[in-house]
Structure formats: structure tokens, C-alpha cells
Design a protein around this motif. Structure first.
Motif, PDB file in Angstrom:
ATOM      1  N   VAL A 138       0.866  -1.145  -0.064  1.00 26.02           N
ATOM      2  CA  VAL A 138       0.119   0.069   0.110  1.00 26.02           C
ATOM      3  C   VAL A 138       0.815   1.214   0.023  1.00 26.02           C
ATOM      4  O   VAL A 138       0.647   2.236  -0.700  1.00 26.02           O
ATOM      5  CB  VAL A 138      -0.927  -0.130   1.359  1.00 26.02           C
ATOM      6  CG1 VAL A 138      -1.738   1.360   1.277  1.00 26.02           C
ATOM      7  CG2 VAL A 138      -2.005  -1.215   1.199  1.00 26.02           C
ATOM      8  N   ILE A 139       1.675   1.254   0.932  1.00 26.40           N
ATOM      9  CA  ILE A 139       2.789   2.430   0.829  1.00 26.40           C
ATOM     10  C   ILE A 139       3.704   2.575  -0.181  1.00 26.40           C
ATOM     11  O   ILE A 139       3.523   3.822  -0.710  1.00 26.40           O
ATOM     12  CB  ILE A 139       3.811   2.092   2.093  1.00 26.40           C
ATOM     13  CG1 ILE A 139       3.067   2.271   3.652  1.00 26.40           C
ATOM     14  CG2 ILE A 139       4.686   3.474   1.855  1.00 26.40           C
ATOM     15  CD1 ILE A 139       3.841   2.033   4.904  1.00 26.40           C
ATOM     16  N   ALA A 140       4.031   1.316  -0.957  1.00 22.55           N
ATOM     17  CA  ALA A 140       4.680   1.937  -2.248  1.00 22.55           C
ATOM     18  C   ALA A 140       3.987   2.182  -3.291  1.00 22.55           C
ATOM     19  O   ALA A 140       4.191   3.032  -4.098  1.00 22.55           O
ATOM     20  CB  ALA A 140       5.367   0.369  -2.724  1.00 22.55           C
ATOM     21  N   SER A 141       2.629   1.885  -3.338  1.00 23.27           N
ATOM     22  CA  SER A 141       1.879   1.938  -4.575  1.00 23.27           C
ATOM     23  C   SER A 141       1.668   3.640  -4.316  1.00 23.27           C
ATOM     24  O   SER A 141       1.435   4.424  -5.333  1.00 23.27           O
ATOM     25  CB  SER A 141       0.402   1.381  -4.383  1.00 23.27           C
ATOM     26  OG  SER A 141      -0.575   1.853  -5.441  1.00 23.27           O
ATOM     27  N   SER A 168       0.373   7.231 -15.330  1.00 24.18           N
ATOM     28  CA  SER A 168       1.698   7.200 -14.899  1.00 24.18           C
ATOM     29  C   SER A 168       1.869   6.807 -13.803  1.00 24.18           C
ATOM     30  O   SER A 168       2.584   5.984 -13.180  1.00 24.18           O
ATOM     31  CB  SER A 168       2.534   8.508 -15.297  1.00 24.18           C
ATOM     32  OG  SER A 168       2.089   9.576 -14.577  1.00 24.18           O
ATOM     33  N   GLY A 169       1.022   7.537 -12.599  1.00 22.24           N
ATOM     34  CA  GLY A 169       1.096   7.283 -11.085  1.00 22.24           C
ATOM     35  C   GLY A 169       0.765   5.826 -10.853  1.00 22.24           C
ATOM     36  O   GLY A 169       1.026   4.989  -9.988  1.00 22.24           O
ATOM     37  N   THR A 170      -0.503   5.595 -11.546  1.00 20.93           N
ATOM     38  CA  THR A 170      -1.152   4.181 -11.367  1.00 20.93           C
ATOM     39  C   THR A 170      -0.396   3.000 -11.955  1.00 20.93           C
ATOM     40  O   THR A 170       0.008   2.232 -10.889  1.00 20.93           O
ATOM     41  CB  THR A 170      -2.493   4.116 -12.322  1.00 20.93           C
ATOM     42  OG1 THR A 170      -3.436   5.141 -11.723  1.00 20.93           O
ATOM     43  CG2 THR A 170      -3.024   2.664 -12.021  1.00 20.93           C
ATOM     44  N   VAL A 171       0.363   3.366 -12.903  1.00 19.50           N
ATOM     45  CA  VAL A 171       1.256   2.002 -13.372  1.00 19.50           C
ATOM     46  C   VAL A 171       2.639   1.992 -12.601  1.00 19.50           C
ATOM     47  O   VAL A 171       3.007   1.068 -12.268  1.00 19.50           O
ATOM     48  CB  VAL A 171       1.634   2.227 -14.691  1.00 19.50           C
ATOM     49  CG1 VAL A 171       2.694   1.280 -15.275  1.00 19.50           C
ATOM     50  CG2 VAL A 171       0.221   2.060 -15.795  1.00 19.50           C
ATOM     51  N   ALA A 172       3.052   3.362 -12.243  1.00 19.94           N
ATOM     52  CA  ALA A 172       4.263   3.232 -11.276  1.00 19.94           C
ATOM     53  C   ALA A 172       3.926   2.494  -9.730  1.00 19.94           C
ATOM     54  O   ALA A 172       4.749   1.871  -9.233  1.00 19.94           O
ATOM     55  CB  ALA A 172       4.645   4.662 -11.150  1.00 19.94           C
ATOM     56  N   GLY A 173       2.588   2.612  -9.646  1.00 22.00           N
ATOM     57  CA  GLY A 173       2.229   2.110  -8.204  1.00 22.00           C
ATOM     58  C   GLY A 173       2.320   0.464  -8.295  1.00 22.00           C
ATOM     59  O   GLY A 173       2.712  -0.131  -7.541  1.00 22.00           O
ATOM     60  N   TRP A 174       2.110   0.028  -9.584  1.00 20.11           N
ATOM     61  CA  TRP A 174       1.988  -1.271  -9.646  1.00 20.11           C
ATOM     62  C   TRP A 174       3.392  -1.877  -9.770  1.00 20.11           C
ATOM     63  O   TRP A 174       3.775  -2.973  -9.176  1.00 20.11           O
ATOM     64  CB  TRP A 174       1.366  -1.576 -11.131  1.00 20.11           C
ATOM     65  CG  TRP A 174      -0.177  -1.226 -11.219  1.00 20.11           C
ATOM     66  CD1 TRP A 174      -0.898  -0.626 -10.310  1.00 20.11           C
ATOM     67  CD2 TRP A 174      -0.925  -1.287 -12.656  1.00 20.11           C
ATOM     68  NE1 TRP A 174      -2.314  -0.676 -10.884  1.00 20.11           N
ATOM     69  CE2 TRP A 174      -2.032  -0.699 -12.170  1.00 20.11           C
ATOM     70  CE3 TRP A 174      -0.535  -1.628 -13.724  1.00 20.11           C
ATOM     71  CZ2 TRP A 174      -2.970  -0.503 -13.037  1.00 20.11           C
ATOM     72  CZ3 TRP A 174      -1.466  -1.324 -14.807  1.00 20.11           C
ATOM     73  CH2 TRP A 174      -3.014  -0.853 -14.485  1.00 20.11           C
ATOM     74  N   VAL A 175       4.237  -1.324 -10.316  1.00 21.67           N
ATOM     75  CA  VAL A 175       5.790  -1.653 -10.496  1.00 21.67           C
ATOM     76  C   VAL A 175       6.500  -1.665  -9.259  1.00 21.67           C
ATOM     77  O   VAL A 175       6.993  -2.530  -8.952  1.00 21.67           O
ATOM     78  CB  VAL A 175       6.466  -0.783 -11.691  1.00 21.67           C
ATOM     79  CG1 VAL A 175       7.977  -0.823 -11.556  1.00 21.67           C
ATOM     80  CG2 VAL A 175       5.949  -0.887 -13.027  1.00 21.67           C
TER      81      VAL A 175
END
Length: 262
Positions: A138-141, A168-175
Motif C-alpha cells: 500500500v505504501i509503495a503504491s 503514469s502514477g497508477t502504473v508506477a504504483g503497480w511496478v
């Protein structure tokens, strides 16, 4: 000066929540269980107050108390899919008693109940590492979404409901969530299924955030309550976590973690 005071309250509240939360996760047992029940009660109370702000004192408090009782009963007296079904039925009964917005209340109330139940079950059955992993996902996302969204920008994810979230933020959260899963799998000997599951859970957390934002937009409130100085309400801080925890338990029952929970 007022901005400084708000920042000070926000930082102190954040530190206090981190200390209490991490301490309870580490302790486990009845301490962690009691915290989960308390949070379920507070979130149930906030949900009722948001949807029925004109309600007299009593009904919202009863809704919160019922949440804690339902989670306690279905967690410690039942197990597995039966407990999830029991919590869903409990949410349906509570929704039927609402004067309005029964579908919204019932669905979100069930999510709250499932999440609190899931955290207790996963801490007892799967152990400390799994709950810490969920928290860090959760924190990383959140962190990746915040910085990538502002640095990279780009198209909005769902502008009508959450105008600040970007793809961009959504995908970065997944990564970044996937990286967290990889670290846990590599260092703690856990299943490598944690990597794709972490990304899926990050998306669930993002949708949990959006769901609470949608309810607040619908009801016209800025925060779910003012219980936490500088942060708003409990739902404002745990909207992503409740979606992640609820889905994590379902995936665990389906064997996504290599049988870590049963």
C-alpha cells in the motif's frame, strides 16, 4: 503559522499511527485483533455519518459497534469462506436498516468487515511477514503514484472521480508494489507469486482509494471524519488498505500465496 500547525499535527499523528500500527502488527495476537476490531468500528461509524449526516446520536455509533461485533464473531467463531459469507449477510442486514443509500452502504460496509477480518486471519494464519508485505504494498503504491504522477504527468486515470490520479502514477504504483513483492519473496523464502499478486493488490488499493473518494464526492464531505488531526478520518487513511486486505484473503484462500493461509 496555521499551515505550520497543520503540518505539525499531521506529522505527529502520522508518527503515532505508525508506532501503534507497527507495534500491534509485531505483537500480533489479541493486541492486533483488538486494533483491527477498533478500526472496523470507527470506519463503520464514519461510513454511517457520511451517508446520513443528519442522523441523531446513536444510530451511527450502533453501526460502528455492530461492525466490531460482526468481525469478532465471524473471525473467532467461524472460519474460511463461511465467515466471509456471514460478514456479507451481516452487512446486508445493516444496509436494510439504513434510511437511504442502502446499496452504497452495504457494499462498502461489507468491504470494511472483510478487511478487518482478513487482517486478523492473515496475521494469525500467515504470520507477521504477510501483513507487513501488505502494508508495504500500500505504501509503495501510494508513494510511486504520488511522485510519478507529478513528475511524469500525462492522462488522468479517472478524472470525474479522482482528478489528481494519472495513468503514469497508477502504473508506477503497480511496478513498485511488484518490486516489494520480489524483495519479500527473495529475502523471506516466500512464493514468487507475490510479485504479480503485489501489482494486483496495488490496483485494488488504488480502486479502494477511488471508491472512498467517490462516496465523499457523493455526500459532499471533504474528510470521512476529523478523528485524526491533520489526516481526516480513519477511512481516509485506510481506504486503500481495506481493499488490499479483503482481496488478499480471498486470493490466499484460492491458493495464490502457495498455501500461506487456509
Amino acid at each position: 503559522m496555521s499551515n505550520f500547525s497543520d503540518l505539525r499535527a499531521r506529522v505527529l499523528s502520522g508518527v503515532a499511527m505508525a508506532v501503534v500500527g507497527l507495534g500491534a502488527i509485531w505483537a500480533g495476537g489479541w493486541i492486533f485483533g483488538a486494533l483491527a476490531l477498533l478500526l472496523a468500528g470507527l470506519m463503520g461509524w464514519e461510513l454511517h455519518k457520511m451517508l446520513v449526516p443528519e442522523a441523531p446520536q446513536g444510530p451511527a455509533e450502533a453501526t460502528g459497534l455492530s461492525a466490531a461485533i460482526l468481525v469478532g464473531a465471524m473471525t473467532f467463531w467461524q472460519a474460511g469462506w463461511i465467515s466471509l459469507l456471514g460478514l456479507a449477510l451481516g452487512a446486508a442486514v445493516m444496509a436494510w436498516r439504513m434510511p437511504k443509500d442502502r446499496v452504497i452502504f452495504g457494499l462498502y460496509y461489507a468491504l470494511i468487515l472483510w478487511a478487518a477480518h482478513a487482517l486478523i486471519v492473515l496475521r494469525l494464519g500467515a504470520g507477521l511477514e504477510i501483513v507487513l508485505w501488505l502494508v508495504l504494498v500500500v505504501i509503495a503504491s501510494d508513494v510511486a503514484g504520488y511522485f510519478a504522477g507529478r513528475v511524469l504527468g500525462g492522462p488522468k486515470f479517472w478524472p470525474r472521480v479522482s482528478p489528481k490520479k494519472t495513468w503514469s502514477g497508477t502504473v508506477a504504483g503497480w511496478v513498485l508494489a511488484g518490486i516489494v513483492g520480489a524483495i519479500f519473496a527473495a529475502t523471506m523464502g516466500l512464493s514468487w507469486a507475490l510479485v504479480p499478486v503485489s501489482a494486483v493488490l496495488a490496483f485494488a488499493g488504488q480502486m479502494g482509494d477511488i471508491a472512498e473518494s467517490a462516496i465523499k464526492r457523493y455526500t459532499g464531505v471533504k474528510d470521512s471524519s476529523n478523528l485524526i488531526p491533520g489526516h481526516g478520518g480513519v477511512l481516509d487513511r485506510f481506504d486503500a488498505m481495506i481493499a488490499v486486505a479483503a482481496l488478499a484473503l480471498i486470493l490466499a484462500y484460492l491458493g495464490a500465496f502457495g498455501g500461506l493461509a487456509s
